[in-house]
Motif scaffolding. Structure first.
Motif: not given
Length: 924
Positions: A68, A70-71, A74, A339-340, A343-344, A440, A443-445
């Motif tokens: 993703t 996010g991954k 990070s 962004i990272a 995401s988490e 995020m 977006w991250d989904t």
């Protein structure tokens, strides 16, 4: 129970992350040990275009296929970011030439804990060492006050590459100033003819009259007048030094500041600047937040000795870890961190982040909760400047700065020696990161969104696909929107971050007055900083103020009318070497600007630069698809004076293009970019008219689709016979003050010329069948709000009886138009639109060449533009750069041409050129 669950999740994630690196990691130290890579004159550019291109390379690696965004963010943060590294240019051979600035590394230590990630997940083979170091420098923030040897009036090392005729590293041209209207451009020079032309280089050109050659030498200021002295004069007159700030300067908040903001700091709570003192480890505080980390105490004596030797402080310190964008200079680390973090998201109480407090805070403060999306982005910088600048009555916000060059941005100098810990670039990057962090969850989904696409879209005029209110030009309006950014929460999180830094003992923190709670006193400092931000934002949103980027408000609105042409081009730029060195530098500037203006990337345009002597490439088409890197490479080319032989250059280029075409048949290529040649001409070429005519006619008989253009300082009329469209293909350079200003106009004209659709096997009657044709399928990607033009020449279908052209929409929907008379078909022509994904649009032509009469045989012109209908199928393949691209295919049947006849047939374009050339050569 809820808080306990949050803490448990945080602890589990942090356990899986990398531990905080107490020293600069070895794989980052290599960037400073390798003298070639660390040479600041040869580094890759610090620009958003470069960052996006490098991330796209990582995304293309098979190991990241399922990541993703996010991954991805990070992992890049943990692998490449390390704030607070200051490189020392003259360090000894046995040490890593860097020192750690505590203030920045302490702040980043807090952010590191809140952004999980594992550096070892990064696929090392995805980037070269040079690209890895470039990623590190773009993501790692610090302010470097070290006065370089070449800015102190003495040269500590040679800046000239002894292996080449010219230095590769003097691209300090057309310095870009942000918010400094009074800065004067000192780089302009005049040509010998008196034309005001800026070659935009901060190095002098020394003419060797004995050899007749122009050689480039670095400009070194005398000891009596250093570069720092010059640069100090260039700072805006209203730039305020800290000592110029009145002690009674008002700190009142604007009327629309948060209502719950605490009262201003009392006069007796303001900490005056202190004298230089040593810390517990012996590191000297020079008032500029220098000093090694606690964990580097073994090296302390060396760095203290080194710093005593380096007593000169730069008048304009370098801000590192920032990137150039069209919408202001941005600190890139907080953008990716946001962004990272978004995401988490992580949450933790202060007592989990402060294990061994150096300074005590109250028990109630230890229960405060830190939220990662705030502290990983903007809140940490607000906290830092509130602790280290506001208490000393120094500026809490700013300044901005200036790039060495907008075409190849490598160094960014702040406009003043004194600076806050929240510069304009940090604020922009923090706001952008925070805005993205808060989106995020949405977006991250979306599996189709990649990190490179999000950055590319956010830093564009159109913004994020489906969420176009989020774009860099709208950041200040989004910041002031309480529904988007809760100012009370931002202040609270800034205070929490400041308490963590204070309790951990960050260098330069204020002394809390007896009987005053740290949270109360530090809260006052945070409030003052927030007020400074409000004043800055409100001032920039006022129509009466100039800003350092063009602002927009709200969501992107698609303009009415026809979309913008965006046809991809393979461009050969011919440098005119029959001129002086100043003009050659200016031509390189133009070529660099073209590299940025054209959509150069995988699946996009390509560009090469060749010699006017014989067409030998200085850089060929395949050297890079990174337009930012290409622009820097062009500006560094060691091009000297030489002959100009247009005919020989044209013939050499013709042979190279024929070689390119020979592979198309073997690779079953059914279409390609427009092939264009742009000659820069500084003086008359009439002496070569006969040879140019001969070579040009030969080329157009073999390849009638090749497009010729001239950028000229000479008479345009003498070039008229050599181009197909005089108004489009001749660029009068005299109308531009600087050569590179012509780049947008040239790119615009190139985009209107049709790309190639072809059938290389049409001349072979034995294999020219529908079965063979089925192997030739062209796949195109169309950017949103643009149109691409194509040309299908009669050399492909001369013998066709019934010709079928088919277009199929794969992702997104498009409108297809065809014409045999207009190069740019559109409204009013034969147009058909796909109504759903998978629709095939077909056009039929009966005997398109008029029963094989050559004069009746014309091109078929095609346009492809996105339809207004949204099919809700985002472009999600690995070749899609952004989800709003349209993917389509082109195929055909019945395409025939007789080898015996087609060789004798000239296209309509060729015939026109032949008539014009005959007229030109015979006129008196």
């Amino acid at each position: 129970m809820k808080v306990l669950l949050i803490i448990t999740i945080f602890a589990a994630t942090a356990w899986a992350s990398d531990p905080w690196p107490t020293r600069i990691p070895d794989n980052l130290a290599l960037c400073y040990v390798n003298k070639t890579i660390s040479d600041r004159f040869r580094r890759m550019p610090n620009s958003m275009e470069n960052l996006v291109a490098l991330i796209r390379k990582v995304e293309a690696h098979p190991d990241t296929a399922l990541w993703t965004m996010g991954k991805m963010a990070s992992t890049l943060i943990h692998r490449f970011r390390y704030d607070g590294i200051i490189d020392i240019p003259d360090a000894g051979p046995d040490v890593v030439p860097v020192v750690n600035e505590r203030a920045e590394s302490d702040k980043y230590r807090l952010q590191w804990r809140l952004v999980p990630g594992i550096a070892s997940d990064f696929p090392e083979s995805s980037l070269t060492m040079e690209e890895k170091c470039s990623m590190h420098w773009m993501l790692s923030y610090t302010v470097n006050h070290t006065a370089r040897a070449d800015t102190r009036g003495t040269v500590g090392r040679s800046l000239i590459d002894t292996d080449s005729e010219e230095s590769e590293g003097h691209e300090h041209h057309h310095t870009e100033h942000h918010g400094t209207e009074d800065v004067k451009d000192k780089d302009s020079q005049e040509t010998s003819e008196g034309d005001a032309v800026e070659h935009e280089h901060e190095n002098s050109i020394e003419e060797n009259r004995e050899s007749g050659e122009n050689k480039e030498t670095p400009m070194v200021e005398s000891a009596e007048r250093t570069e720092d002295d010059v640069m100090e004069e260039s700072v805006a007159e209203d730039a305020v030094e800290p000592e110029d700030v009145p002690e009674d300067a008002p700190e009142d908040a604007p009327e629309d500041a948060p209502e719950d903001a605490p009262e201003d700091v009392q006069e007796d709570m303001v900490e005056e600047p202190t004298e230089d003192v040593g810390d517990d480890n012996g590191a000297v505080d020079m008032g500029e937040d220098y000093g090694p980390s606690d964990d580097d105490s073994s090296d302390t004596s060396f760095w203290n000795r080194k710093r005593r030797q380096t007593d000169a402080i730069a008048a304009q310190p370098l801000e590192v870890g920032v990137v150039h964008t069209k919408y202001g200079t941005v600190a890139a680390g907080p953008v990716l961190a946001g962004i990272a973090a978004g995401s988490e998201p992580q949450s933790a109480p202060l007592k989990d982040l402060i294990k061994d407090p150096a300074m005590e805070i109250s028990e109630s403060s230890m229960d405060r909760i830190v939220e990662s999306i705030w502290v990983a982005t903007l809140a940490a910088d607000i906290a830092q400047t509130s602790l280290l600048r506001t208490p000393k009555k120094m500026e809490s916000f700013g300044p901005d700065g200036q790039w060495n060059c907008s075409l190849c941005p490598r160094e960014y100098k702040l406009n003043t020696r004194e600076h806050s810990m929240l510069t304009n670039a940090e604020f922009y990057g923090g706001v952008d990161g925070l805005l993205m962090a808060k989106r995020m969850a949405t977006w991250d989904t979306s599996s189709y969104l990649k990190l490179s696409a999000v950055l590319e879209m956010y830093y564009s005029e159109t913004g994020i696909h489906g969420d176009t209110k989020y774009r860099a030009c709208n950041r200040l309006y989004n910041y002031r929107d309480d529904e988007i950014i809760d100012q009370a929460m931002l202040k609270e999180q800034s205070l929490n971050a400041a308490l963590v830094m204070y309790s951990r003992g960050i260098d330069g923190a204020p002394t809390v007055l007896p009987g005053v709670k740290p949270a109360d006193q530090i809260g006052q400092y945070v409030n003052t900083t927030m007020n400074a931000i409000f004043s800055f934002v409100d001032g920039y949103l006022s129509s009466s103020n100039d800003v350092d980027f063009t602002q927009c408000k709200g969501a992107y609105t698609q303009p009415t009318g026809e979309p913008s042409p965006a046809t991809y081009t393979d461009l050969t730029f011919v440098i005119d070497q029959n001129t002086d060195a100043v003009s050659i530098y200016s031509q390189k500037d133009l070529a660099s600007a073209l590299a940025l203006a054209l959509d150069i990337q995988l699946g996009g345009s390509r560009m090469e630069v060749v010699s006017s002597k014989d067409g030998t490439p200085f850089l060929d088409l395949n050297v890079t698809r990174n337009r930012a890197e290409l622009a820097c490479s062009i500006s560094s080319l060691p091009i000297g004076n030489s002959e100009r032989r247009v005919a020989d250059t044209l013939d050499r280029t013709r042979s190279r293009i024929l070689t390119e075409r020979s592979s198309e048949k073997a690779n079953k290529i059914a279409g390609a970019n427009k092939r264009s040649i742009l000659f820069f001409v500084t003086s008359s070429i009439s002496a070569e008219k006969d040879r140019i005519k001969s070579v040009l006619l030969k080329m157009l008989q073999e390849m009638p689709d090749v497009h010729i253009m001239f950028a000229t300082l000479a008479s345009p009329e003498e070039l008229r016979p050599f181009v197909a469209n005089f108004d489009r293909d001749i660029i009068r350079m005299g109308q531009f003050t600087k050569y590179y200003e012509a780049a947008p106009e040239i790119a615009k004209r190139l985009a209107t010329v049709g790309a190639r659709l072809s059938y290389p096997e049409c001349k072979d009657l034995s294999t020219s069948s529908n079965t063979t044709e089925a192997k030739y399928v062209y796949t195109g990607f169309l950017n949103a709000h643009t149109v691409q033009y194509f040309r299908l020449g009669p050399e492909n279908f001369y013998s066709s009886n019934e010709l079928y052209l088919r277009f199929k929409s794969m992702y997104g929907l498009a409108r297809y138009c065809v014409s045999t008379t207009k190069e740019r078909p559109g409204t009013g022509d034969n147009c058909k639109s796909a109504l759903k994904a998978g629709d095939t649009i077909e056009f039929k032509f009966n005997q398109p060449c008029g029963k094989m009469v050559p004069n009746f045989c014309t091109n078929i012109y095609i346009s492809v533009a996105p339809a207004s209908i949204d099919d809700n199928m985002p472009c999600s393949e690995k070749d899609c750069h952004t989800p709003d691209q349209v993917k389509f295919t082109f195929s055909h049947s019945g395409m025939r041409c007789s080898g015996a006849v087609a060789g004798a047939v000239l296209s309509h374009l060729t015939l026109v050129l032949a008539v014009l050339m005959t007229w030109f050569l015979n006129r008196k």
